[in-house]
Design a protein around this motif. Structure first.
Motif, PDB file in Angstrom:
ATOM      1  N   UNK A 295       0.974  -0.708  -0.220  1.00  0.00           N
ATOM      2  CA  UNK A 295       0.356  -0.054  -0.098  1.00  0.00           C
ATOM      3  C   UNK A 295       1.106   0.772   0.032  1.00  0.00           C
ATOM      4  N   UNK A 296      -0.082   2.029  -0.177  1.00  0.00           N
ATOM      5  CA  UNK A 296       0.775   3.551  -0.818  1.00  0.00           C
ATOM      6  C   UNK A 296       1.565   4.271   1.328  1.00  0.00           C
ATOM      7  N   UNK A 297       1.124   3.439   1.883  1.00  0.00           N
ATOM      8  CA  UNK A 297       1.363   4.696   3.417  1.00  0.00           C
ATOM      9  C   UNK A 297       1.508   3.290   4.575  1.00  0.00           C
ATOM     10  N   UNK A 298       1.050   2.444   4.194  1.00  0.00           N
ATOM     11  CA  UNK A 298       1.443   1.250   5.190  1.00  0.00           C
ATOM     12  C   UNK A 298       0.596   1.788   6.773  1.00  0.00           C
ATOM     13  N   UNK A 299       1.668   1.390   7.009  1.00  0.00           N
ATOM     14  CA  UNK A 299       2.188   2.431   8.637  1.00  0.00           C
ATOM     15  C   UNK A 299       1.966   3.562   8.794  1.00  0.00           C
ATOM     16  N   UNK A 300       2.806   4.359   8.093  1.00  0.00           N
ATOM     17  CA  UNK A 300       2.733   5.850   7.998  1.00  0.00           C
ATOM     18  C   UNK A 300       1.152   7.027   8.405  1.00  0.00           C
ATOM     19  N   UNK A 301      -0.088   6.494   7.704  1.00  0.00           N
ATOM     20  CA  UNK A 301      -1.593   6.697   7.273  1.00  0.00           C
ATOM     21  C   UNK A 301      -0.854   8.191   6.452  1.00  0.00           C
ATOM     22  N   UNK A 351      -8.701   6.159   7.822  1.00  0.00           N
ATOM     23  CA  UNK A 351      -7.019   6.278   7.962  1.00  0.00           C
ATOM     24  C   UNK A 351      -6.410   7.181   7.751  1.00  0.00           C
ATOM     25  N   UNK A 352      -7.413   8.067   6.550  1.00  0.00           N
ATOM     26  CA  UNK A 352      -5.880   8.762   5.816  1.00  0.00           C
ATOM     27  C   UNK A 352      -5.679   8.578   4.901  1.00  0.00           C
ATOM     28  N   UNK A 353      -5.372   7.597   5.177  1.00  0.00           N
ATOM     29  CA  UNK A 353      -4.244   6.621   3.517  1.00  0.00           C
ATOM     30  C   UNK A 353      -4.668   5.575   3.374  1.00  0.00           C
ATOM     31  N   UNK A 354      -3.393   5.194   2.080  1.00  0.00           N
ATOM     32  CA  UNK A 354      -3.563   3.618   2.311  1.00  0.00           C
ATOM     33  C   UNK A 354      -2.959   3.022   2.851  1.00  0.00           C
ATOM     34  N   UNK A 355      -3.569   2.498   3.686  1.00  0.00           N
ATOM     35  CA  UNK A 355      -2.711   2.275   5.108  1.00  0.00           C
ATOM     36  C   UNK A 355      -2.875   0.485   4.831  1.00  0.00           C
ATOM     37  N   UNK A 356      -2.459  -0.102   6.109  1.00  0.00           N
ATOM     38  CA  UNK A 356      -1.802  -2.081   6.147  1.00  0.00           C
ATOM     39  C   UNK A 356      -3.256  -2.326   5.950  1.00  0.00           C
ATOM     40  N   UNK A 357      -3.501  -3.383   5.151  1.00  0.00           N
ATOM     41  CA  UNK A 357      -4.325  -3.905   5.069  1.00  0.00           C
ATOM     42  C   UNK A 357      -6.125  -3.373   4.870  1.00  0.00           C
ATOM     43  N   UNK A 358      -5.993  -1.880   4.132  1.00  0.00           N
ATOM     44  CA  UNK A 358      -7.393  -1.486   3.396  1.00  0.00           C
ATOM     45  C   UNK A 358      -7.469  -2.172   2.193  1.00  0.00           C
ATOM     46  N   UNK A 359      -5.846  -3.208   1.407  1.00  0.00           N
ATOM     47  CA  UNK A 359      -6.177  -3.243   0.167  1.00  0.00           C
ATOM     48  C   UNK A 359      -6.484  -4.359   0.032  1.00  0.00           C
ATOM     49  N   UNK A 360      -6.884  -5.415   1.002  1.00  0.00           N
ATOM     50  CA  UNK A 360      -7.366  -7.025   1.520  1.00  0.00           C
ATOM     51  C   UNK A 360      -8.553  -7.255   0.986  1.00  0.00           C
ATOM     52  N   UNK A 361      -9.079  -6.063   1.155  1.00  0.00           N
ATOM     53  CA  UNK A 361     -11.501  -6.154   0.331  1.00  0.00           C
ATOM     54  C   UNK A 361     -11.112  -5.759  -0.620  1.00  0.00           C
TER      55      UNK A 361
END
Length: 458
Positions: A295-301, A351-361
């Motif tokens: 993801x673009x942001x993972x853990x950085x929000x 979360x305001x970003x492409x954060x960790x796990x958001x892509x799975x669904x």
């Protein structure tokens, strides 16, 4: 309407459920329960079932204690000793369908194959058999102890792949068309096994979603285990930890990690990982096509400063996750099969970003699954799920991605998903520049934010 379904496989008769065009066989043990003398031993194949096995519900999970009270992905803990089990979701009438074997994430300490986010119903409708694998976690799965085979969790996955090879045809799958896939620690496990001489021939394709080149130094792991033993009042040995219930061990590990990154995980120097993953990728799995990204942001929000931070190369996302993608491509630049990169850029309003796990669904095309709205907001875009899911389905079916493969150099091609202002899927280049070094650590999966203003996601 749900009805009983029955399969006669080499492992024995398995009784599951059928709902419309989807068949489910859950909690099938592929190994003997890792208890007693087997607790810190290599997995032993499960004997053939003498009676029909009830596979109507999820089996026991290795996770006894989740890392957080609330996580982005719903991760149920199921009690029981038979934690080395797997689930099969298949299309009704399947015959020689390609197979996706899924390894869940959770920092090698937690996570659950029983998550509703991993259900294979949409993949079944696309003609794919999905297998979700449970494996040992934490001390039981990844502690480098004297007299204990290293990387027990990875050995569990290898045995599950053997089960798939021997049994999946009975469920309508093709044992010669297996894609090994996973996310986060599961994605890292995919890359580790891709690099392993012990895994040769067990799968034909690989997908790593937000994985990385993560190995734990033995001395660091042993230092942490000494702290765990001190807290529990037992020696940091096989016998010492063997007398401690798994739940108590997991609680102690959770309490002592105190925000540390990767405290336990794969280690090198054994028959599974004789060298580092990056080195192993240059010599093994070169005939296996690989799809990977982050993801673009993972853990950085997210937020206005995200793009500037990414360009500066100072973010956790860049140094731990995104830099692993070109490194994998570079290690495999002499491979006979291609390496394709993607980047998930859609910002969750939660979360305001492409954060960790958001892509799975989106990959699983399960936007209606429990917990999705809490993580992605009330209206996650179906128009984004369509190309992401289609690309995964095409890859599992053996069709090369439509964009060019990567070689690990500047300007590598990739596919971007969900960048604001762009089409849902757009081919571009250079999204993984600059190439940054990857330290051998992995951040913990933070809890789901209590409010949309909280920037971190699991």
């Amino acid at each position: 309407m749900t009805a009983t379904d029955r399969v006669r496989a080499p492992a024995g008769t398995v009784v599951g459920r059928r709902t419309g065009p989807v068949r489910r066989f859950l909690g099938i043990p592929y190994a003997e329960a890792p208890v007693g003398v087997r607790r810190f031993a290599a997995p032993v194949p499960r004997g053939r079932f003498r009676e029909p096995y009830d596979a109507s519900r999820h089996g026991a999970t290795a996770q006894r204690v989740p890392l957080f009270a609330t996580t982005t992905i719903p991760e149920p803990s199921v009690p029981g000793e038979d934690v080395l089990n797997l689930g099969v979701v298949a299309p009704a009438g399947a015959d020689r369908c390609p197979v996706l074997v899924w390894i869940h994430g959770g920092g090698f300490l937690a996570g659950s194959p029983a998550s509703p986010w991993y259900d294979g119903r949409s993949l079944a409708r696309a003609g794919i058999v999905t297998v979700t694998v449970g494996y040992r976690l934490g001390v039981d799965g990844f502690a480098p102890l004297d007299g204990v085979p290293a990387n027990l969790g990875l050995r569990d996955v290898l045995l599950a792949l053997d089960w798939v090879r021997e049994n999946i045809a009975a469920f309508g799958g093709d044992p010669g068309r297996v894609t090994l896939a996973g996310q986060s620690a599961g994605g890292a496990a995919v890359l580790a096994l891709l690099s392993s001489p012990a895994a040769e021939g067990r799968f034909q394709q690989a997908v790593s979603i937000s994985g990385g080149l993560f190995e734990v130094r033995r001395d660091s792991a042993r230092d942490f285990l000494e702290r765990v033993g001190e807290r529990l009042g037992v020696p940091a040995t096989r016998d010492g930890f063997g007398g401690v219930p798994v739940e108590q061990l997991q609680r102690t590990v959770r309490d002592l990690r105190d925000g540390e990154a990767l405290v336990l995980g794969p280690v090198t120097g054994d028959d599974i990982l004789p060298v580092t993953v990056a080195e192993g990728l240059a010599g093994h799995g070169l005939g296996v096509p690989v799809l990977l990204g982050s993801t673009g942001d993972e853990f950085d929000g997210g937020g206005d400063g995200a793009s500037a931070a990414r360009a500066a190369g100072t973010r956790i996302t860049d140094t731990l996750f995104r830099a692993a993608c070109p490194r994998v491509a570079r290690s495999r630049r002499e491979a006979d099969a291609g390496t394709w990169l993607y980047s998930f850029e859609w910002p969750s309003p939660v979360t305001g970003g492409a954060t960790h796990c958001a892509d799975l669904p989106f990959f699983f095309d399960l936007l209606d699954a429990p917990g999705v709205r809490e993580a992605l907001g009330p209206r996650p875009p179906a128009e984004l799920a369509a190309p992401i899911h289609a690309d995964l389905v095409g890859f599992v079916h053996g069709r090369p991605p439509s964009w060019a493969p990567a070689t690990g150099g500047p300007g590598d091609p990739l596919r971007e998903y969900g960048r604001p202002g762009a089409p849902p899927a757009a081919d571009t280049t250079g999204g993984y520049d600059p190439v940054l070094p990857v330290p051998p650590v992995l951040p913990a999966r933070p809890a789901l934010p209590a409010a949309p203003s909280d920037a971190e996601a699991r």
